[in-house]
Design an enzyme around this catalytic site. Structure first.
Site, short mmCIF file in Angstrom:
data_model
loop_
_atom_site.label_atom_id
_atom_site.label_comp_id
_atom_site.label_asym_id
_atom_site.label_seq_id
_atom_site.Cartn_x
_atom_site.Cartn_y
_atom_site.Cartn_z
N HIS A 5 24.22 -2.04 19.87
CA HIS A 5 24.10 -3.22 19.01
C HIS A 5 23.56 -4.41 19.81
O HIS A 5 22.64 -5.10 19.37
CB HIS A 5 25.44 -3.60 18.38
N HIS B 120 19.93 -7.50 19.47
CA HIS B 120 19.76 -8.91 19.86
C HIS B 120 18.62 -9.20 20.82
O HIS B 120 18.05 -10.29 20.78
CB HIS B 120 21.05 -9.43 20.52
N GLU C 1 22.93 -12.72 13.22
CA GLU C 1 23.41 -11.37 12.88
C GLU C 1 22.80 -10.80 11.59
O GLU C 1 22.50 -9.62 11.53
CB GLU C 1 24.94 -11.35 12.76
N SER D 297 20.52 -3.24 13.86
CA SER D 297 21.17 -2.16 14.60
C SER D 297 22.02 -1.28 13.69
O SER D 297 22.72 -0.40 14.16
CB SER D 297 22.06 -2.75 15.71
#
Ligand code: PHE
Ligand code: FE
Length: 294
Positions: free
Chosen positions: A144, A149, A190, A209
């Site tokens: 993730h 990110h 996010e 993700s």
């Protein structure tokens, strides 16, 4: 990194097994700033295989759903067949935007998180989920954090936004406004969507993700996609245990950066007043006259 769960402070019980990598949440090996060495030699063949399979599954879903900036930059993570070395990514990232990735044992306290971002250091959890958690893992893991990110940290405007967010977080801590600021992280970093000439695309790490949410966020007729508005966003609750019911849509990273550049002190005050007057909004609700995307 998921900010809402960043409170899990403290030192987890250390249950080092012979020949296995450090367990989750082993904060004993973390420095005072919560960073730690990436225990790269400790990854097992199974760990690398989990990463390879996760990467392959996500990559083939990106076209038409992920924003172009992400698709271009994801290659910068390096070979997709094993967990990359953070140092190697940092070398490329430093040249591109002055960012680095640093290892952390897992979730870290809010203030430590903000401080790292403000220094253009992105904390990446170094452990990977177990094979039986392939589809869903409760805490953010290396997949993730890296896949979700890091690619956009190669984008200059988004890179500056993340640093500004960190600095803003340190300020929000002093103003006791972290909860409102966390909503901004949630609905942009996010779970953000961006409107492009080719249609809506995802740029949020939690979407990018996720095996299922990528399609849900762009295509589901159930989800609400609302034009980005800072105060409206800060009034909105979010779901942490299901796909999002609302997404906020930006027009460009420049728009996001400009909208969040002003001092938030009066913004927090105004939002708090609105919430106190009953103006908090549940996820999934569209307000009258609000602009949505389908
Ligand atoms: N302008 C914000 C403040 O004054 C800082 C910030 C920038 C916060 C970008 C989030 C994102 O607090
Ligand atoms: Fe995250």
């Amino acid at each position: 990194m998921s900010l809402d769960k960043a409170h899990n402070q403290g030192v987890a019980p250390v249950t080092y097994g012979e020949g296995t990598r450090a367990p989750r949440g082993d904060y004993a090996r973390a420095r005072a700033d919560y960073t730690c060495e990436q225990a790269h030699d400790h990854y097992t063949t199974a760990d690398h295989d989990t990463y390879r399979r996760l990467y392959a599954r996500q990559l083939q879903q990106l076209p038409g759903l992920a924003c172009d900036e992400f698709i271009v930059a994801v290659q910068q993570l390096g070979a997709p067949d094993r967990i990359p070395r953070f140092d190697a990514i940092s070398e490329r990232l430093l040249k591109a935007t002055g960012w680095q990735v640093v290892g952390v044992p897992g979730l870290i306290p809010e203030e430590a998180f903000f401080a790292l971002l403000a220094e253009r250091r992105f904390p990446v959890t170094d452990w990977i989920r177990r094979p039986e958690e392939f589809d869903y893992v409760v805490e953010p893991d290396v997949f993730h954090d890296l896949f979700g990110h890091v690619p956009l940290l190669f984008n200059p405007v988004f890179a500056d936004y993340m640093q500004a967010y960190g600095a803003g977080g340190l300020k929000a801590s002093r103003l006791d406004a972290c909860e409102l600021l966390a909503r901004l992280y949630w609905y942009t970093v996010e779970f953000g969507l961006i409107a492009t000439p080719a249609g809506l695309r995802a740029y949020g790490a939690g979407i990018l993700s996720s095996a299922g949410e990528l399609r849900h966020s762009i295509r589901s007729t159930e989800a609400q996609r609302i034009a980005f508005d800072l105060k409206r966003l800060m009034r909105t609750k979010y779901k942490i245990d299901s796909y999002q019911a609302s997404y906020f849509v930006i027009e460009s990273f420049d728009q996001l950066f400009a909208a969040t550049a002003p001092d938030f002190t009066p913004v927090y005050r105004a939002v708090r007043d609105q919430i106190a007057a009953g103006g908090e909004v549940e996820a999934g609700i569209v307000l009258p006259a609000e602009r949505t995307f389908s």
